[in-house]
Design a protein around this motif. Structure first.
Motif, PDB file in Angstrom:
ATOM      1  N   ASP A 132       0.808  -1.215   0.000  1.00  0.00           N
ATOM      2  CA  ASP A 132       0.000   0.000   0.000  1.00  0.00           C
ATOM      3  C   ASP A 132       0.841   1.264   0.000  1.00  0.00           C
ATOM      4  O   ASP A 132       0.319   2.372   0.128  1.00  0.00           O
ATOM      5  CB  ASP A 132      -0.935   0.006   1.214  1.00  0.00           C
ATOM      6  N   VAL A 133       2.159   1.133  -0.134  1.00  0.00           N
ATOM      7  CA  VAL A 133       3.048   2.293  -0.119  1.00  0.00           C
ATOM      8  C   VAL A 133       3.698   2.432  -1.490  1.00  0.00           C
ATOM      9  O   VAL A 133       4.392   1.528  -1.952  1.00  0.00           O
ATOM     10  CB  VAL A 133       4.128   2.154   0.972  1.00  0.00           C
ATOM     11  N   ARG A 134       3.489   3.575  -2.126  1.00  0.00           N
ATOM     12  CA  ARG A 134       4.085   3.832  -3.432  1.00  0.00           C
ATOM     13  C   ARG A 134       5.456   4.475  -3.261  1.00  0.00           C
ATOM     14  O   ARG A 134       5.695   5.201  -2.291  1.00  0.00           O
ATOM     15  CB  ARG A 134       3.184   4.767  -4.253  1.00  0.00           C
ATOM     16  N   PRO A 135       6.380   4.233  -4.190  1.00  0.00           N
ATOM     17  CA  PRO A 135       7.696   4.873  -4.098  1.00  0.00           C
ATOM     18  C   PRO A 135       7.556   6.394  -4.106  1.00  0.00           C
ATOM     19  O   PRO A 135       6.714   6.964  -4.808  1.00  0.00           O
ATOM     20  CB  PRO A 135       8.418   4.379  -5.354  1.00  0.00           C
ATOM     21  N   THR A 136       8.392   7.056  -3.325  1.00  0.00           N
ATOM     22  CA  THR A 136       8.390   8.517  -3.297  1.00  0.00           C
ATOM     23  C   THR A 136       9.140   9.059  -4.512  1.00  0.00           C
ATOM     24  O   THR A 136       9.820   8.317  -5.232  1.00  0.00           O
ATOM     25  CB  THR A 136       9.071   9.026  -2.024  1.00  0.00           C
ATOM     26  N   LYS A 137       9.028  10.356  -4.709  1.00  0.00           N
ATOM     27  CA  LYS A 137       9.750  10.985  -5.817  1.00  0.00           C
ATOM     28  C   LYS A 137      11.251  10.728  -5.699  1.00  0.00           C
ATOM     29  O   LYS A 137      11.923  10.380  -6.674  1.00  0.00           O
ATOM     30  CB  LYS A 137       9.489  12.487  -5.836  1.00  0.00           C
ATOM     31  N   SER A 138      11.798  10.889  -4.497  1.00  0.00           N
ATOM     32  CA  SER A 138      13.241  10.704  -4.318  1.00  0.00           C
ATOM     33  C   SER A 138      13.653   9.264  -4.604  1.00  0.00           C
ATOM     34  O   SER A 138      14.736   9.017  -5.149  1.00  0.00           O
ATOM     35  CB  SER A 138      13.656  11.098  -2.895  1.00  0.00           C
ATOM     36  N   GLN A 139      12.800   8.312  -4.272  1.00  0.00           N
ATOM     37  CA  GLN A 139      13.126   6.911  -4.521  1.00  0.00           C
ATOM     38  C   GLN A 139      13.081   6.583  -6.006  1.00  0.00           C
ATOM     39  O   GLN A 139      13.913   5.822  -6.504  1.00  0.00           O
ATOM     40  CB  GLN A 139      12.179   6.015  -3.724  1.00  0.00           C
ATOM     41  N   LEU A 140      12.125   7.157  -6.714  1.00  0.00           N
ATOM     42  CA  LEU A 140      12.066   6.956  -8.163  1.00  0.00           C
ATOM     43  C   LEU A 140      13.275   7.579  -8.851  1.00  0.00           C
ATOM     44  O   LEU A 140      13.851   6.986  -9.779  1.00  0.00           O
ATOM     45  CB  LEU A 140      10.774   7.556  -8.720  1.00  0.00           C
ATOM     46  N   ILE A 141      13.686   8.752  -8.388  1.00  0.00           N
ATOM     47  CA  ILE A 141      14.868   9.409  -8.955  1.00  0.00           C
ATOM     48  C   ILE A 141      16.113   8.574  -8.673  1.00  0.00           C
ATOM     49  O   ILE A 141      16.959   8.371  -9.553  1.00  0.00           O
ATOM     50  CB  ILE A 141      15.015  10.832  -8.382  1.00  0.00           C
ATOM     51  N   GLU A 173      26.264  20.326 -12.676  1.00  0.00           N
ATOM     52  CA  GLU A 173      25.012  20.187 -13.413  1.00  0.00           C
ATOM     53  C   GLU A 173      24.186  19.009 -12.889  1.00  0.00           C
ATOM     54  O   GLU A 173      22.949  19.051 -12.893  1.00  0.00           O
ATOM     55  CB  GLU A 173      25.281  20.029 -14.919  1.00  0.00           C
ATOM     56  N   ILE A 174      24.862  17.956 -12.417  1.00  0.00           N
ATOM     57  CA  ILE A 174      24.148  16.809 -11.862  1.00  0.00           C
ATOM     58  C   ILE A 174      23.494  17.182 -10.543  1.00  0.00           C
ATOM     59  O   ILE A 174      22.316  16.884 -10.305  1.00  0.00           O
ATOM     60  CB  ILE A 174      25.106  15.615 -11.672  1.00  0.00           C
ATOM     61  N   GLY A 175      24.239  17.866  -9.695  1.00  0.00           N
ATOM     62  CA  GLY A 175      23.686  18.293  -8.420  1.00  0.00           C
ATOM     63  C   GLY A 175      22.528  19.254  -8.586  1.00  0.00           C
ATOM     64  O   GLY A 175      21.503  19.137  -7.897  1.00  0.00           O
ATOM     65  N   GLN A 176      22.669  20.186  -9.514  1.00  0.00           N
ATOM     66  CA  GLN A 176      21.599  21.149  -9.745  1.00  0.00           C
ATOM     67  C   GLN A 176      20.352  20.457 -10.284  1.00  0.00           C
ATOM     68  O   GLN A 176      19.224  20.755  -9.866  1.00  0.00           O
ATOM     69  CB  GLN A 176      22.066  22.230 -10.724  1.00  0.00           C
ATOM     70  N   GLY A 177      20.554  19.501 -11.174  1.00  0.00           N
ATOM     71  CA  GLY A 177      19.413  18.775 -11.713  1.00  0.00           C
ATOM     72  C   GLY A 177      18.692  17.978 -10.640  1.00  0.00           C
ATOM     73  O   GLY A 177      17.451  17.929 -10.617  1.00  0.00           O
ATOM     74  N   LEU A 178      19.448  17.365  -9.738  1.00  0.00           N
ATOM     75  CA  LEU A 178      18.845  16.586  -8.664  1.00  0.00           C
ATOM     76  C   LEU A 178      18.073  17.492  -7.713  1.00  0.00           C
ATOM     77  O   LEU A 178      16.940  17.175  -7.312  1.00  0.00           O
ATOM     78  CB  LEU A 178      19.926  15.812  -7.914  1.00  0.00           C
ATOM     79  N   ARG A 179      18.653  18.621  -7.356  1.00  0.00           N
ATOM     80  CA  ARG A 179      17.959  19.555  -6.458  1.00  0.00           C
ATOM     81  C   ARG A 179      16.667  20.067  -7.089  1.00  0.00           C
ATOM     82  O   ARG A 179      15.632  20.155  -6.427  1.00  0.00           O
ATOM     83  CB  ARG A 179      18.876  20.728  -6.113  1.00  0.00           C
ATOM     84  N   GLN A 180      16.740  20.420  -8.356  1.00  0.00           N
ATOM     85  CA  GLN A 180      15.541  20.931  -9.016  1.00  0.00           C
ATOM     86  C   GLN A 180      14.456  19.863  -9.063  1.00  0.00           C
ATOM     87  O   GLN A 180      13.267  20.160  -8.843  1.00  0.00           O
ATOM     88  CB  GLN A 180      15.896  21.394 -10.440  1.00  0.00           C
ATOM     89  N   ALA A 181      14.847  18.628  -9.360  1.00  0.00           N
ATOM     90  CA  ALA A 181      13.854  17.555  -9.438  1.00  0.00           C
ATOM     91  C   ALA A 181      13.201  17.311  -8.087  1.00  0.00           C
ATOM     92  O   ALA A 181      11.988  17.089  -8.003  1.00  0.00           O
ATOM     93  CB  ALA A 181      14.526  16.276  -9.947  1.00  0.00           C
ATOM     94  N   LEU A 182      13.982  17.344  -7.008  1.00  0.00           N
ATOM     95  CA  LEU A 182      13.431  17.078  -5.692  1.00  0.00           C
ATOM     96  C   LEU A 182      12.600  18.238  -5.149  1.00  0.00           C
ATOM     97  O   LEU A 182      11.674  18.026  -4.354  1.00  0.00           O
ATOM     98  CB  LEU A 182      14.564  16.741  -4.710  1.00  0.00           C
ATOM     99  N   ARG A 183      12.938  19.447  -5.552  1.00  0.00           N
ATOM    100  CA  ARG A 183      12.228  20.623  -5.042  1.00  0.00           C
ATOM    101  C   ARG A 183      11.004  21.005  -5.871  1.00  0.00           C
ATOM    102  O   ARG A 183      10.178  21.802  -5.447  1.00  0.00           O
ATOM    103  CB  ARG A 183      13.171  21.820  -4.962  1.00  0.00           C
ATOM    104  N   ALA A 184      10.906  20.401  -7.064  1.00  0.00           N
ATOM    105  CA  ALA A 184       9.784  20.747  -7.932  1.00  0.00           C
ATOM    106  C   ALA A 184       8.483  20.276  -7.319  1.00  0.00           C
ATOM    107  O   ALA A 184       8.413  19.197  -6.714  1.00  0.00           O
ATOM    108  CB  ALA A 184       9.986  20.094  -9.311  1.00  0.00           C
ATOM    109  N   THR A 185       7.445  21.052  -7.479  1.00  0.00           N
ATOM    110  CA  THR A 185       6.117  20.654  -6.996  1.00  0.00           C
ATOM    111  C   THR A 185       5.423  19.865  -8.096  1.00  0.00           C
ATOM    112  O   THR A 185       5.525  20.186  -9.274  1.00  0.00           O
ATOM    113  CB  THR A 185       5.285  21.887  -6.628  1.00  0.00           C
ATOM    114  N   ASP A 186       4.713  18.829  -7.685  1.00  0.00           N
ATOM    115  CA  ASP A 186       4.019  17.971  -8.664  1.00  0.00           C
ATOM    116  C   ASP A 186       2.781  18.674  -9.203  1.00  0.00           C
ATOM    117  O   ASP A 186       2.171  19.496  -8.522  1.00  0.00           O
ATOM    118  CB  ASP A 186       3.645  16.659  -8.004  1.00  0.00           C
TER     119      ASP A 186
END
Length: 303
Positions: free
Chosen positions: A215-224, A290-303
């Protein structure tokens, strides 16, 4: 450990990856094999292949996180071959995501396999090996534990994995020192690979039902984290076969630290300098912003 022929190796995670490659080399060296894996079909294929190389093989389908199963394998090993000479505590699983987003079952599963699986191997087989050394001056033994570069570094979004691999490094270094107190006939090593094409990025395929939360779906961070792991592991240039040879070479030479990518030790040096100088942890993406910035942006983005 100078002689392999006629001696016995116990290898967990032997159905694929480093475990299978070390099994192949050990068989060609004339060793008896005790091969264990949690995935029955992969184990069956591996055992058949290694027997085809002329080795005597016992195969065990087991979950290394289960103490009783490892103990049973130990008893069977002693009964058929006596005390083993090489023990490769190699089985492991991968999991990523922000550290506070791991569920209780995530922690139990990864700690159970990556940490307690190694602990059970050390606990079950080391006493047999020490006893053999005391009764036979010609006995030689060696224990190799698979950790990771994640046991020497702390990349973000890999929380529970980092924790277990650091623990395996600590266990292995302690094992090395403890063995030196009681015998000169048994050595120890720790394997710290970086990204190598193995099946570890697909670990979920062997996750036990009781360790899953339907009943638990992977979080955004886990999918990334999964996507990044898939890319990094599958694009690795150093092969599992090469790492298998690195392991056997280290056993023969009595070398403790085994690396697949020695150049990555520059990052380990930076981390140790952070500790020695009391400075805050260095940005792991400093050389690839660029990798760090991409990861931060992906995690901070609102769905």
């Amino acid at each position: 450990m100078k002689t392999f022929k006629g001696r016995t190796a116990v290898i967990t995670g032997a159905g694929s990856g480093f475990g299978l490659e070390v099994s192949r080399i050990a068989a060609r060296e004339g060793m008896n094999l005790v091969m264990a894996d949690v995935q029955q079909d992969a184990l069956d294929r591996a055992v058949e292949e290694i027997r085809g190389l002329g080795a005597q093989v016992m195969g065990f389908r087991l979950d290394v996180s289960k103490a009783a199963e490892v103990e049973s394998m130990g008893e069977a090993t002693r009964a058929r071959f006596g005390a083993p000479h090489l023990v490769f505590n190699n089985a492991g699983v991968g999991a990523g995501g922000l550290i506070w987003e791991h569920s209780l079952k995530d922690w139990e599963w990864v700690v159970g396999v990556n940490l307690m699986g190694v602990a059970h191997g050390v606990r079950v087989f080391t006493p047999m090996m020490v006893e053999a050394a005391r009764t036979d001056p010609s006995y030689e033994g060696h224990i190799v534990n698979t950790a990771s570069m994640a046991g020497l570094l702390n990349a973000p979004n890999m929380g529970v994995y980092n924790v277990t691999k650091h623990a395996v490094v600590a266990m292995s270094e302690t094992l090395y020192q403890d063995l030196r107190l009681v015998t000169d006939q048994i050595g120890a090593s720790v394997l710290c690979p970086f990204f190598v094409p193995t099946g570890i990025h697909q670990s979920q395929r062997n996750r036990p039902a009781e360790m899953q939360e339907s009943d638990v779906r992977p979080t955004k961070s886990q999918l990334i984290a999964q996507a990044m792991s898939d890319k990094a592991v599958t694009s690795g240039k150093v092969t599992a076969a090469q790492v298998g040879q690195f392991v056997m070479d280290a056993v023969r030479e009595g070398r403790f630290y085994i690396y697949s990518h020695p150049k990555s030790l520059a990052s380990v040096q930076t981390r140790l300098e952070d500790i020695m100088l009391g400075r805050n942890p260095t940005d792991p993406f400093a050389l690839k912003p660029e990798i760090g910035q991409g990861l931060r942006q992906a995690l901070r983005a609102t769905d």
